[in-house]
Design an enzyme around this catalytic site. Structure first.
Site, PDB file in Angstrom:
ATOM      1  N   GLU A  91       0.835  -1.198   0.000  1.00 35.61           N
ATOM      2  CA  GLU A  91       0.000   0.000   0.000  1.00 35.61           C
ATOM      3  C   GLU A  91       0.865   1.241   0.000  1.00 35.61           C
ATOM      4  O   GLU A  91       2.016   1.213   0.449  1.00 35.61           O
ATOM      5  CB  GLU A  91      -0.878  -0.006   1.237  1.00 35.61           C
ATOM      6  CG  GLU A  91      -0.050  -0.021   2.501  1.00 35.61           C
ATOM      7  CD  GLU A  91      -0.851  -0.459   3.704  1.00 35.61           C
ATOM      8  OE1 GLU A  91      -1.876  -1.125   3.540  1.00 35.61           O
ATOM      9  OE2 GLU A  91      -0.437  -0.122   4.812  1.00 35.61           O
ATOM     10  N   CYS A 345      -0.672   1.488   9.189  1.00 36.43           N
ATOM     11  CA  CYS A 345       0.174   0.503   8.577  1.00 36.43           C
ATOM     12  C   CYS A 345      -0.443  -0.878   8.309  1.00 36.43           C
ATOM     13  O   CYS A 345      -0.845  -1.582   9.208  1.00 36.43           O
ATOM     14  CB  CYS A 345       1.308   0.414   9.577  1.00 36.43           C
ATOM     15  SG  CYS A 345       2.561  -0.676   9.283  1.00 36.43           S
TER      16      CYS A 345
HETATM   17  N1  SAH Z   1       8.552  -0.829  10.077  1.00 33.70           N
HETATM   18  C1  SAH Z   1       8.704   0.572  10.170  1.00 33.70           C
HETATM   19  C2  SAH Z   1       7.779   1.378   9.271  1.00 33.70           C
HETATM   20  C3  SAH Z   1       6.363   0.919   9.112  1.00 33.70           C
HETATM   21  S1  SAH Z   1       5.150   1.290  10.332  1.00 33.70           S
HETATM   22  C4  SAH Z   1       8.548   1.032  11.609  1.00 33.70           C
HETATM   23  O1  SAH Z   1       8.201   0.217  12.447  1.00 33.70           O
HETATM   24  O2  SAH Z   1       8.819   2.189  11.891  1.00 33.70           O
HETATM   25  C5  SAH Z   1       4.967   3.012  10.447  1.00 33.70           C
HETATM   26  C6  SAH Z   1       4.575   3.442  11.842  1.00 33.70           C
HETATM   27  O3  SAH Z   1       3.203   3.099  12.141  1.00 33.70           O
HETATM   28  C7  SAH Z   1       5.410   2.798  12.948  1.00 33.70           C
HETATM   29  O4  SAH Z   1       5.765   3.771  13.894  1.00 33.70           O
HETATM   30  C8  SAH Z   1       4.435   1.795  13.525  1.00 33.70           C
HETATM   31  O5  SAH Z   1       4.796   1.410  14.824  1.00 33.70           O
HETATM   32  C9  SAH Z   1       3.135   2.551  13.440  1.00 33.70           C
HETATM   33  N2  SAH Z   1       1.917   1.753  13.587  1.00 33.70           N
HETATM   34  C10 SAH Z   1       1.714   0.464  13.268  1.00 33.70           C
HETATM   35  N3  SAH Z   1       0.450   0.095  13.540  1.00 33.70           N
HETATM   36  C11 SAH Z   1      -0.157   1.178  14.061  1.00 33.70           C
HETATM   37  C12 SAH Z   1      -1.470   1.431  14.562  1.00 33.70           C
HETATM   38  N4  SAH Z   1      -2.386   0.492  14.543  1.00 33.70           N
HETATM   39  N5  SAH Z   1      -1.736   2.674  15.006  1.00 33.70           N
HETATM   40  C13 SAH Z   1      -0.800   3.649  14.985  1.00 33.70           C
HETATM   41  N6  SAH Z   1       0.443   3.472  14.532  1.00 33.70           N
HETATM   42  C14 SAH Z   1       0.765   2.250  14.077  1.00 33.70           C
END
Ligand code: SAH
Length: 364
Positions: A91, A345
Protein backbone atom coordinates in the site's frame (compact mmCIF):
# COMPACT_ATOMS: atom_id res chain seq x y z
CA UNK A 1 15.13 -10.60 -17.36
CA UNK A 2 14.68 -6.89 -17.96
CA UNK A 3 16.97 -4.42 -16.18
CA UNK A 4 15.35 -2.00 -13.76
CA UNK A 5 15.64 1.27 -15.68
CA UNK A 6 15.83 3.54 -12.64
CA UNK A 7 18.84 1.71 -11.18
CA UNK A 8 20.90 2.54 -14.24
CA UNK A 9 23.21 5.52 -14.04
CA UNK A 10 23.43 7.75 -17.10
CA UNK A 11 26.86 6.28 -17.81
CA UNK A 12 25.55 2.70 -17.61
CA UNK A 13 22.62 3.48 -19.90
CA UNK A 14 24.94 5.17 -22.32
CA UNK A 15 27.22 2.11 -22.43
CA UNK A 16 24.26 -0.26 -22.87
CA UNK A 17 22.84 1.83 -25.71
CA UNK A 18 26.19 2.05 -27.47
CA UNK A 19 26.57 -1.70 -27.11
CA UNK A 20 23.19 -2.17 -28.77
CA UNK A 21 24.25 0.03 -31.70
CA UNK A 22 22.53 3.33 -30.76
CA UNK A 23 24.20 6.74 -30.69
CA UNK A 24 25.74 7.67 -27.35
CA UNK A 25 23.78 10.95 -27.02
CA UNK A 26 20.48 9.04 -26.85
CA UNK A 27 21.12 8.25 -23.16
CA UNK A 28 20.85 11.96 -22.36
CA UNK A 29 17.56 12.23 -24.27
CA UNK A 30 16.13 9.22 -22.45
CA UNK A 31 17.29 10.55 -19.07
CA UNK A 32 15.68 13.93 -19.81
CA UNK A 33 12.42 12.26 -20.85
CA UNK A 34 12.25 10.24 -17.63
CA UNK A 35 13.80 12.42 -14.95
CA UNK A 36 13.14 15.93 -16.24
CA UNK A 37 9.87 15.50 -18.11
CA UNK A 38 8.66 12.61 -15.96
CA UNK A 39 7.45 10.40 -18.75
CA UNK A 40 7.63 6.80 -17.64
CA UNK A 41 6.71 4.95 -20.80
CA UNK A 42 9.19 4.78 -23.73
CA UNK A 43 6.21 4.90 -26.13
CA UNK A 44 5.67 8.53 -25.15
CA UNK A 45 9.28 9.74 -25.19
CA UNK A 46 9.71 12.71 -27.52
CA UNK A 47 12.35 12.70 -30.31
CA UNK A 48 13.30 9.05 -29.87
CA UNK A 49 13.37 6.70 -32.88
CA UNK A 50 10.87 3.82 -32.87
CA UNK A 51 13.68 1.28 -32.86
CA UNK A 52 15.10 2.66 -29.63
CA UNK A 53 11.65 2.84 -28.01
CA UNK A 54 11.22 -0.82 -28.82
CA UNK A 55 14.66 -1.69 -27.46
CA UNK A 56 13.93 0.14 -24.22
CA UNK A 57 10.60 -1.62 -23.83
CA UNK A 58 12.17 -5.00 -24.40
CA UNK A 59 15.23 -4.51 -22.21
CA UNK A 60 14.20 -2.21 -19.37
CA UNK A 61 11.48 -2.32 -16.74
CA UNK A 62 9.88 1.12 -16.37
CA UNK A 63 7.02 0.21 -14.07
CA UNK A 64 7.34 -2.53 -11.50
CA UNK A 65 3.72 -2.16 -10.39
CA UNK A 66 0.51 -0.20 -10.73
CA UNK A 67 -2.10 1.48 -8.57
CA UNK A 68 -5.23 -0.62 -8.50
CA UNK A 69 -7.51 0.91 -5.94
CA UNK A 70 -7.74 4.13 -4.02
CA UNK A 71 -9.79 5.01 -0.97
CA UNK A 72 -10.48 8.55 0.16
CA UNK A 73 -11.37 9.82 3.60
CA UNK A 74 -12.84 13.10 4.72
CA UNK A 75 -9.64 14.12 6.46
CA UNK A 76 -7.65 14.16 3.23
CA UNK A 77 -5.85 10.90 3.60
CA UNK A 78 -5.86 8.88 0.42
CA UNK A 79 -4.85 5.28 0.54
CA UNK A 80 -3.80 3.30 -2.52
CA UNK A 81 -3.19 -0.34 -3.13
CA UNK A 82 -0.26 -0.99 -5.36
CA UNK A 83 -0.13 -4.22 -7.34
CA UNK A 84 3.30 -5.66 -8.07
CA UNK A 85 4.05 -7.64 -11.22
CA UNK A 86 3.82 -10.98 -9.36
CA UNK A 87 0.30 -10.16 -8.18
CA UNK A 88 1.28 -9.25 -4.61
CA UNK A 89 -0.05 -6.05 -3.05
CA UNK A 90 1.50 -3.32 -0.95
CA UNK A 91 0.00 0.00 0.00
CA UNK A 92 0.94 3.61 -0.32
CA UNK A 93 -0.79 6.54 1.32
CA UNK A 94 -1.01 10.19 0.36
CA UNK A 95 -1.53 12.42 3.39
CA UNK A 96 -2.54 16.05 3.07
CA UNK A 97 -1.94 18.47 5.92
CA UNK A 98 -2.09 22.26 6.13
CA UNK A 99 1.34 23.89 5.99
CA UNK A 100 2.47 27.05 7.80
CA UNK A 101 1.82 29.29 4.80
CA UNK A 102 -1.88 28.45 4.42
CA UNK A 103 -1.27 25.86 1.69
CA UNK A 104 -1.45 22.10 1.71
CA UNK A 105 1.51 19.85 2.26
CA UNK A 106 1.33 16.40 0.75
CA UNK A 107 3.29 13.48 2.11
CA UNK A 108 3.62 10.16 0.31
CA UNK A 109 4.04 7.08 2.47
CA UNK A 110 5.62 4.08 0.73
CA UNK A 111 6.19 0.39 1.49
CA UNK A 112 9.43 -1.61 1.38
CA UNK A 113 8.31 -5.22 1.90
CA UNK A 114 5.29 -7.44 1.23
CA UNK A 115 4.25 -8.26 4.78
CA UNK A 116 6.69 -7.80 7.63
CA UNK A 117 8.82 -10.12 9.74
CA UNK A 118 9.03 -7.92 12.83
CA UNK A 119 5.67 -8.86 14.29
CA UNK A 120 4.99 -5.76 16.41
CA UNK A 121 1.98 -6.93 18.39
CA UNK A 122 -0.17 -3.85 17.72
CA UNK A 123 0.49 -3.66 13.97
CA UNK A 124 -1.61 -5.03 11.11
CA UNK A 125 1.27 -5.38 8.65
CA UNK A 126 2.92 -8.31 10.35
CA UNK A 127 -0.26 -10.25 11.09
CA UNK A 128 0.17 -12.51 8.09
CA UNK A 129 3.95 -12.71 8.34
CA UNK A 130 6.58 -11.86 5.79
CA UNK A 131 6.39 -12.56 2.06
CA UNK A 132 9.35 -10.86 0.42
CA UNK A 133 11.45 -7.73 0.06
CA UNK A 134 10.50 -5.20 -2.59
CA UNK A 135 13.12 -4.56 -5.26
CA UNK A 136 14.41 -1.01 -5.57
CA UNK A 137 12.38 -0.73 -8.80
CA UNK A 138 9.22 -1.63 -6.87
CA UNK A 139 9.93 1.01 -4.25
CA UNK A 140 10.58 3.63 -6.96
CA UNK A 141 7.43 2.57 -8.83
CA UNK A 142 5.30 3.76 -5.91
CA UNK A 143 6.34 7.37 -6.55
CA UNK A 144 5.68 7.43 -10.26
CA UNK A 145 1.87 7.64 -10.37
CA UNK A 146 1.98 10.79 -8.25
CA UNK A 147 2.98 13.17 -10.99
CA UNK A 148 0.87 16.14 -12.03
CA UNK A 149 1.01 18.85 -14.70
CA UNK A 150 1.93 22.27 -13.39
CA UNK A 151 2.06 25.60 -15.19
CA UNK A 152 5.42 27.31 -14.71
CA UNK A 153 5.33 30.73 -16.37
CA UNK A 154 4.36 30.07 -19.95
CA UNK A 155 5.44 26.42 -19.81
CA UNK A 156 3.85 23.29 -18.47
CA UNK A 157 5.96 21.02 -16.30
CA UNK A 158 5.32 17.59 -14.84
CA UNK A 159 6.17 17.49 -11.15
CA UNK A 160 5.68 15.15 -8.21
CA UNK A 161 2.50 16.04 -6.40
CA UNK A 162 4.00 15.41 -2.94
CA UNK A 163 6.47 17.50 -0.98
CA UNK A 164 7.60 14.86 1.48
CA UNK A 165 8.19 11.13 1.45
CA UNK A 166 7.99 8.87 4.48
CA UNK A 167 9.05 5.25 4.35
CA UNK A 168 6.38 4.15 6.80
CA UNK A 169 4.19 1.84 4.77
CA UNK A 170 4.24 -1.90 4.93
CA UNK A 171 7.47 -3.63 5.96
CA UNK A 172 10.66 -2.81 7.80
CA UNK A 173 12.88 -0.60 5.60
CA UNK A 174 16.08 -1.40 7.50
CA UNK A 175 15.61 -5.11 6.85
CA UNK A 176 15.71 -4.28 3.14
CA UNK A 177 18.44 -1.67 3.40
CA UNK A 178 20.26 -2.20 0.09
CA UNK A 179 17.14 -1.93 -2.04
CA UNK A 180 15.88 0.98 0.05
CA UNK A 181 19.11 2.93 -0.39
CA UNK A 182 19.14 2.22 -4.13
CA UNK A 183 15.54 3.46 -4.44
CA UNK A 184 16.13 6.60 -2.37
CA UNK A 185 19.18 7.34 -4.46
CA UNK A 186 16.99 7.36 -7.60
CA UNK A 187 14.76 9.91 -5.92
CA UNK A 188 17.57 12.01 -4.48
CA UNK A 189 20.41 11.83 -7.03
CA UNK A 190 21.07 15.11 -8.90
CA UNK A 191 21.24 13.22 -12.23
CA UNK A 192 17.89 11.56 -11.52
CA UNK A 193 14.84 13.07 -9.75
CA UNK A 194 16.89 15.42 -7.51
CA UNK A 195 14.30 15.27 -4.72
CA UNK A 196 15.75 16.76 -1.51
CA UNK A 197 17.11 14.29 1.06
CA UNK A 198 15.73 16.34 3.94
CA UNK A 199 12.25 15.76 2.63
CA UNK A 200 12.64 11.99 2.93
CA UNK A 201 12.17 10.16 6.26
CA UNK A 202 12.92 6.50 6.87
CA UNK A 203 11.12 4.90 9.81
CA UNK A 204 12.46 1.79 11.55
CA UNK A 205 11.21 -0.36 14.41
CA UNK A 206 14.78 -0.37 15.72
CA UNK A 207 17.10 -2.59 13.66
CA UNK A 208 20.17 -1.43 15.58
CA UNK A 209 22.79 -3.09 13.37
CA UNK A 210 21.36 -1.39 10.28
CA UNK A 211 21.26 1.94 12.13
CA UNK A 212 24.94 1.43 12.98
CA UNK A 213 25.59 0.72 9.31
CA UNK A 214 23.80 3.81 7.98
CA UNK A 215 25.49 5.91 10.66
CA UNK A 216 28.78 5.06 8.95
CA UNK A 217 27.49 5.32 5.38
CA UNK A 218 26.43 8.30 3.35
CA UNK A 219 22.81 8.54 4.54
CA UNK A 220 21.52 12.07 4.02
CA UNK A 221 17.88 11.28 4.89
CA UNK A 222 15.97 11.78 8.11
CA UNK A 223 15.51 8.87 10.49
CA UNK A 224 12.50 8.06 12.66
CA UNK A 225 12.60 5.28 15.23
CA UNK A 226 9.37 3.58 16.31
CA UNK A 227 10.11 3.40 20.02
CA UNK A 228 6.66 2.84 21.56
CA UNK A 229 8.21 1.65 24.82
CA UNK A 230 10.78 3.44 26.97
CA UNK A 231 11.76 0.48 29.17
CA UNK A 232 12.82 -2.97 27.98
CA UNK A 233 9.90 -4.48 29.84
CA UNK A 234 7.25 -2.41 28.08
CA UNK A 235 8.93 -2.46 24.72
CA UNK A 236 9.42 -6.25 24.75
CA UNK A 237 5.74 -6.70 25.52
CA UNK A 238 4.68 -5.08 22.26
CA UNK A 239 7.75 -5.30 20.01
CA UNK A 240 9.51 -8.69 19.68
CA UNK A 241 12.46 -6.97 17.93
CA UNK A 242 13.43 -5.64 21.37
CA UNK A 243 14.71 -9.12 22.32
CA UNK A 244 17.28 -8.93 19.54
CA UNK A 245 18.08 -5.23 19.88
CA UNK A 246 17.29 -4.10 23.44
CA UNK A 247 17.03 -0.41 24.31
CA UNK A 248 20.67 -0.02 25.43
CA UNK A 249 21.91 -1.09 22.00
CA UNK A 250 19.21 0.78 20.08
CA UNK A 251 19.82 4.03 21.94
CA UNK A 252 23.60 3.73 21.45
CA UNK A 253 23.07 3.17 17.71
CA UNK A 254 20.74 6.17 17.57
CA UNK A 255 23.31 8.32 19.34
CA UNK A 256 25.97 7.28 16.82
CA UNK A 257 23.57 8.06 13.96
CA UNK A 258 22.64 11.47 15.39
CA UNK A 259 26.32 12.36 15.74
CA UNK A 260 27.17 11.48 12.14
CA UNK A 261 23.99 12.47 10.30
CA UNK A 262 23.62 15.84 11.98
CA UNK A 263 19.82 15.89 11.79
CA UNK A 264 17.47 15.40 14.68
CA UNK A 265 16.06 11.87 14.97
CA UNK A 266 12.34 11.52 15.55
CA UNK A 267 11.10 9.02 18.13
CA UNK A 268 7.66 7.76 17.19
CA UNK A 269 5.57 6.82 20.20
CA UNK A 270 2.04 5.46 19.83
CA UNK A 271 0.02 5.77 23.00
CA UNK A 272 -1.73 2.51 23.86
CA UNK A 273 -4.13 2.44 26.77
CA UNK A 274 -2.65 0.91 29.92
CA UNK A 275 0.47 -0.32 28.10
CA UNK A 276 2.88 2.58 27.63
CA UNK A 277 0.96 5.71 28.58
CA UNK A 278 1.77 6.29 32.29
CA UNK A 279 3.60 9.37 33.64
CA UNK A 280 6.50 7.10 34.57
CA UNK A 281 6.67 5.90 30.93
CA UNK A 282 6.78 9.55 29.91
CA UNK A 283 9.71 10.23 32.26
CA UNK A 284 11.65 7.26 30.84
CA UNK A 285 10.89 8.46 27.32
CA UNK A 286 12.15 11.93 28.22
CA UNK A 287 15.47 10.43 29.38
CA UNK A 288 15.96 8.58 26.09
CA UNK A 289 14.96 11.59 24.00
CA UNK A 290 17.42 13.68 26.01
CA UNK A 291 20.29 11.26 25.40
CA UNK A 292 19.69 11.13 21.66
CA UNK A 293 18.67 14.77 21.32
CA UNK A 294 15.53 13.55 19.57
CA UNK A 295 12.13 15.01 18.78
CA UNK A 296 9.20 12.92 20.03
CA UNK A 297 6.10 12.33 17.93
CA UNK A 298 3.18 11.20 20.10
CA UNK A 299 0.58 9.33 18.05
CA UNK A 300 -2.82 8.07 19.18
CA UNK A 301 -3.04 4.31 18.56
CA UNK A 302 -5.28 3.33 15.67
CA UNK A 303 -7.18 0.19 16.76
CA UNK A 304 -6.76 -2.86 14.52
CA UNK A 305 -9.57 -5.37 14.05
CA UNK A 306 -8.84 -8.56 15.95
CA UNK A 307 -6.15 -7.05 18.17
CA UNK A 308 -6.80 -6.25 21.84
CA UNK A 309 -5.07 -2.85 22.07
CA UNK A 310 -6.99 0.38 22.62
CA UNK A 311 -6.20 4.02 22.10
CA UNK A 312 -5.04 5.86 25.17
CA UNK A 313 -7.79 8.29 26.29
CA UNK A 314 -7.35 11.99 25.43
CA UNK A 315 -6.88 13.01 29.08
CA UNK A 316 -4.09 10.48 29.54
CA UNK A 317 -2.41 11.56 26.32
CA UNK A 318 -2.48 15.17 27.52
CA UNK A 319 -0.96 14.20 30.89
CA UNK A 320 1.75 12.26 29.10
CA UNK A 321 2.53 15.28 26.93
CA UNK A 322 2.62 17.47 30.03
CA UNK A 323 5.46 15.38 31.50
CA UNK A 324 7.46 15.73 28.27
CA UNK A 325 6.88 19.47 28.35
CA UNK A 326 8.09 19.70 31.93
CA UNK A 327 11.17 17.67 31.02
CA UNK A 328 11.81 20.10 28.13
CA UNK A 329 11.54 17.47 25.43
CA UNK A 330 10.76 18.68 21.93
CA UNK A 331 7.54 16.91 20.92
CA UNK A 332 4.37 17.01 18.86
CA UNK A 333 1.05 15.48 19.82
CA UNK A 334 -0.29 14.20 16.52
CA UNK A 335 -3.97 14.05 15.86
CA UNK A 336 -5.25 10.85 14.30
CA UNK A 337 -5.05 10.74 10.53
CA UNK A 338 -6.93 8.46 8.23
CA UNK A 339 -8.40 6.24 10.90
CA UNK A 340 -11.61 6.03 8.87
CA UNK A 341 -9.85 4.35 6.00
CA UNK A 342 -7.57 2.00 7.89
CA UNK A 343 -4.54 4.13 7.16
CA UNK A 344 -2.51 2.66 9.95
CA UNK A 345 0.17 0.50 8.58
CA UNK A 346 -0.85 -2.61 6.72
CA UNK A 347 -4.54 -2.55 7.35
CA UNK A 348 -5.82 -2.05 3.82
CA UNK A 349 -3.59 -4.64 2.19
CA UNK A 350 -4.52 -7.10 4.91
CA UNK A 351 -8.11 -6.97 3.78
CA UNK A 352 -7.21 -8.30 0.37
CA UNK A 353 -6.59 -11.72 1.92
CA UNK A 354 -2.84 -11.86 2.21
CA UNK A 355 -2.12 -9.51 -0.65
CA UNK A 356 -3.21 -11.98 -3.27
CA UNK A 357 -4.34 -10.84 -6.71
CA UNK A 358 -7.13 -13.42 -6.58
CA UNK A 359 -8.80 -11.39 -3.86
CA UNK A 360 -12.07 -9.59 -4.32
CA UNK A 361 -10.65 -6.08 -4.71
CA UNK A 362 -11.18 -4.94 -8.25
CA UNK A 363 -9.73 -2.19 -10.40
CA UNK A 364 -10.92 1.33 -9.56
N1 SAH B 1 8.55 -0.83 10.08
C1 SAH B 1 8.70 0.57 10.17
C2 SAH B 1 7.78 1.38 9.27
C3 SAH B 1 6.36 0.92 9.11
S1 SAH B 1 5.15 1.29 10.33
C4 SAH B 1 8.55 1.03 11.61
O1 SAH B 1 8.20 0.22 12.45
O2 SAH B 1 8.82 2.19 11.89
C5 SAH B 1 4.97 3.01 10.45
C6 SAH B 1 4.58 3.44 11.84
O3 SAH B 1 3.20 3.10 12.14
C7 SAH B 1 5.41 2.80 12.95
O4 SAH B 1 5.77 3.77 13.89
C8 SAH B 1 4.44 1.80 13.53
O5 SAH B 1 4.80 1.41 14.82
C9 SAH B 1 3.14 2.55 13.44
N2 SAH B 1 1.92 1.75 13.59
C10 SAH B 1 1.71 0.46 13.27
N3 SAH B 1 0.45 0.09 13.54
C11 SAH B 1 -0.16 1.18 14.06
C12 SAH B 1 -1.47 1.43 14.56
N4 SAH B 1 -2.39 0.49 14.54
N5 SAH B 1 -1.74 2.67 15.01
C13 SAH B 1 -0.80 3.65 14.99
N6 SAH B 1 0.44 3.47 14.53
C14 SAH B 1 0.76 2.25 14.08
Amino acid sequence: MKADFYSLSRRELSAALENAGFEKFRAGQVFDAVYKNKIFSPRNFPSIPEKLKLWLEQNCEFSAGRLVVGKGASDDTKKFLFELNDGKFVECVLLEAPDDGGGVRKTLCVSTQVGCACGCRFCASGKNGFFRNLTSGEIVAQFLPFVKEERRGSKKARVFSFENVVVMGMGEPLMNTDNLLAALDVLNSPEKFAFGARRITVSTCGIADSIERIAKADFPYRLAISLHGATNETRSRIMPINAKFPLERLVAAAEAFAASNGRMITLEYILIKGVNDSPSDARELAKIAGRIGAHVNLIPYNPVEGLPWERSPARRRADFAEVLKRERVSFTLRREKGSEIDAACGQLALRTSAYNSDSSIGAP
